[in-house]
Design an enzyme around this catalytic site. Structure first.
Site, PDB file in Angstrom:
ATOM      1  N   ASN A 196    -108.139 -97.177 -27.045  1.00 49.48           N
ATOM      2  CA  ASN A 196    -109.184 -96.222 -27.404  1.00 49.48           C
ATOM      3  C   ASN A 196    -109.992 -95.820 -26.180  1.00 49.48           C
ATOM      4  O   ASN A 196    -110.077 -96.560 -25.198  1.00 49.48           O
ATOM      5  CB  ASN A 196    -110.116 -96.809 -28.463  1.00 49.48           C
ATOM      6  CG  ASN A 196    -110.988 -97.928 -27.933  1.00 49.48           C
ATOM      7  OD1 ASN A 196    -110.536 -99.079 -27.854  1.00 49.48           O
ATOM      8  ND2 ASN A 196    -112.221 -97.620 -27.590  1.00 49.48           N
ATOM      9  N   CYS A 197    -110.561 -94.607 -26.232  1.00 47.81           N
ATOM     10  CA  CYS A 197    -111.553 -94.200 -25.246  1.00 47.81           C
ATOM     11  C   CYS A 197    -112.909 -94.279 -25.944  1.00 47.81           C
ATOM     12  O   CYS A 197    -113.077 -95.081 -26.858  1.00 47.81           O
ATOM     13  CB  CYS A 197    -111.254 -92.800 -24.711  1.00 47.81           C
ATOM     14  SG  CYS A 197    -111.297 -91.509 -25.969  1.00 47.81           S
ATOM     15  N   SER A 198    -113.856 -93.463 -25.573  1.00 44.36           N
ATOM     16  CA  SER A 198    -115.191 -93.572 -26.157  1.00 44.36           C
ATOM     17  C   SER A 198    -115.254 -93.096 -27.605  1.00 44.36           C
ATOM     18  O   SER A 198    -116.120 -93.524 -28.361  1.00 44.36           O
ATOM     19  CB  SER A 198    -116.197 -92.774 -25.313  1.00 44.36           C
ATOM     20  OG  SER A 198    -115.770 -91.431 -25.179  1.00 44.36           O
ATOM     21  N   THR A 199    -114.313 -92.238 -28.015  1.00 41.57           N
ATOM     22  CA  THR A 199    -114.364 -91.707 -29.386  1.00 41.57           C
ATOM     23  C   THR A 199    -113.007 -91.652 -30.085  1.00 41.57           C
ATOM     24  O   THR A 199    -112.956 -91.409 -31.280  1.00 41.57           O
ATOM     25  CB  THR A 199    -114.933 -90.267 -29.387  1.00 41.57           C
ATOM     26  OG1 THR A 199    -114.094 -89.431 -28.584  1.00 41.57           O
ATOM     27  CG2 THR A 199    -116.354 -90.241 -28.846  1.00 41.57           C
ATOM     28  N   ARG A 200    -111.913 -91.867 -29.357  1.00 43.88           N
ATOM     29  CA  ARG A 200    -110.590 -91.631 -29.932  1.00 43.88           C
ATOM     30  C   ARG A 200    -109.712 -92.877 -29.942  1.00 43.88           C
ATOM     31  O   ARG A 200    -109.740 -93.680 -29.019  1.00 43.88           O
ATOM     32  CB  ARG A 200    -109.839 -90.551 -29.142  1.00 43.88           C
ATOM     33  CG  ARG A 200    -110.579 -89.261 -28.955  1.00 43.88           C
ATOM     34  CD  ARG A 200    -109.708 -88.247 -28.224  1.00 43.88           C
ATOM     35  NE  ARG A 200    -110.442 -87.049 -27.868  1.00 43.88           N
ATOM     36  CZ  ARG A 200    -109.883 -85.906 -27.499  1.00 43.88           C
ATOM     37  NH1 ARG A 200    -108.580 -85.814 -27.435  1.00 43.88           N
ATOM     38  NH2 ARG A 200    -110.626 -84.866 -27.191  1.00 43.88           N
TER      39      ARG A 200
END
Length: 453
Positions: A25-29
């Protein structure tokens, strides 16, 4: 939010745990490497409560969740053993561009918290300096500055660790190879400015601190060498002979070939944008402000990171991403908040207000996939407002002194040597917000045109 149920629902609509090769994951996905994309049910996936959108492009599959995405990823990993497979086993071949972006994203995203911490610490240090509480010659300033700089200077090692997870190879050996690039002896050889040879092979002395590409290339090579060593080294000798073989092959090739190539690529990309800046300081921020939603939507904004980090390392500030992204992210917030005020639909008002505030805080994906991408007119208003804000950022000479986001809470990152810079940052934010809000109110928003995300 019930993260366990959300994770279960998502996994069911992407073919089950057995269809997942890798999840991150990244910050939102949520970012999935899936074995068979034909098992995905996008229509049902988009209707799951808690899913803000889906990106399925060129073999890259992403599910937009929001700022609590890490909790969902944790629950997905608890659903079963997700076996890490060689990419060649996947039925969904990625194109070269998508593969490169996927590697860059996977190698840089886990390191972002360190960049943010270092960048914000530098901003705090700038405030202390402006307040007269510290001086640049003082030891307190030097010690805090060292702490803030650590993540940027040792970036190759941090990136190597993250890249090892992406390439499924040894994190320790990956970090060791990256550490070679930063060894004091290597730096001393470069400073001495005398020809360096490895068994009569010339070695190009480059500066690798704050670099990304050389580490990624080195770990990519290491992943193949490690698999080769695993096959050829006898089992009883693997404990010591396997790591020896890996280091003896990868480190010299990195120093002689991959490191200089990576440095040349990084310097070349940086020089392109420096050339554009020389043609007109308004060009890059205006273009980035205008097209940034498209970059974020496709994940291509990650391709900017190696370049602007190199610019930061070279100049102490960057103009490639921060100014334009600040304008664009603010435009996302303005359009959403405009709809929250103007819409008569209660659910739409609540959604737009929520994602608008989130976008103002720097997380734009919920606003993009929930509001602004649902109508081309709204998207055009966002892009135009971002371009207007980016244009002002360019003509005013706005720069960002450290990485760590482009939003209202990260305005301190624009505090630095030029005391007017933070004023330009605030004006960029205001100009982008007002222009986008007005454009959306007058031309972008039509109640009957907005469809539920």
């Amino acid at each position: 939010m019930d993260f366990k149920q959300l994770a279960k629902s998502i996994v069911e609509e992407i073919g089950g745990v057995s269809n997942i090769s890798q999840v991150s994951n990244c910050s939102t996905r949520l970012r999935f490497d899936l074995k068979d994309h034909s098992l995905i049910n996008e229509d049902k996936l988009k209707k799951i409560k808690g899913v803000a959108g889906v990106v399925n492009r060129g073999g890259l599959f992403q599910v937009i969740i929001g700022t609590e995405v890490s909790h969902v990823r944790d629950e997905i990993e608890k659903l079963g053993n997700i076996v890490q497979l060689d990419n060649t086993s996947s039925k969904n071949k990625k194109g070269i561009v998508n593969s490169v972006l996927d590697v860059i994203c996977g190698s840089v995203t886990p390191v972002i918290p360190a960049f943010i911490a270092g960048g914000l610490l530098k901003a705090v240090l700038s405030l202390l300096l402006l307040a007269g509480l510290v001086t640049k010659a003082g030891q307190t300033y030097q010690l805090v500055n060292t702490i803030a700089d650590a993540a940027f200077y040792f970036m190759p090692i941090l990136v190597a660790y993250a890249a090892s997870k992406k390439f499924n190879c040894s994190p320790i050996l990956s970090m060791t190879v990256a550490a070679v690039l930063l060894h004091p002896n290597l730096i001393a050889m470069k400073v001495a400015a005398v020809p360096v040879h490895f068994f009569n092979i010339p070695v190009v002395m480059a500066t690798y601190s704050s670099s990304i590409i050389p580490s990624i290339l080195a770990v990519w090579l290491l992943s193949y060498v490690e698999r080769f060593a695993e096959k050829v080294v006898p089992k009883m000798l693997k404990v010591f002979l396997k790591p020896l073989l890996i280091l003896a092959i990868v480190a010299p090739i990195t120093l002689i070939v991959l490191g200089p190539i990576g440095a040349i690529i990084g310097d070349g990309l940086t020089n392109i944008f420096l050339f554009l800046d020389q043609l007109g300081t308004w060009i890059v921020p205006t273009v980035i402000g205008f097209i940034y939603p498209l970059l974020v939507m496709t994940g291509m904004h990650w391709s900017l990171m190696p370049v602007f980090l190199q610019e930061l390392a070279t100049n102490g500030y960057e103009t490639l991403s921060g100014p334009g992204a600040l304008a664009s992210n603010t435009a996302q917030a303005a359009a959403s908040l405009c709809i929250a005020i103007k819409s008569k639909n209660i659910e739409k008002k609540q959604l737009a207000g929520s994602v608008g505030f989130t976008a103002l805080m720097g997380i734009t994906e919920p606003a993009m996939f929930g509001i602004t991408l649902t109508d081309k007119k709204i998207l055009l208003c966002v892009m135009t407002g971002g371009g207007i804000g980016g244009f002002f950022a360019g003509i005013s000479g706005l720069v960002r002194y450290a990485p760590g986001g482009a939003s209202l809470p990260t305005l301190p990152l624009y505090i630095g040597d030029n005391p007017r810079n933070i004023i330009y940052a605030v004006l960029t934010l205001l100009i982008s917000f007002v222009s986008t809000f007005v454009l959306t109110w007058l031309f972008g928003f039509k109640e009957d045109k907005i469809q539920e995300a």
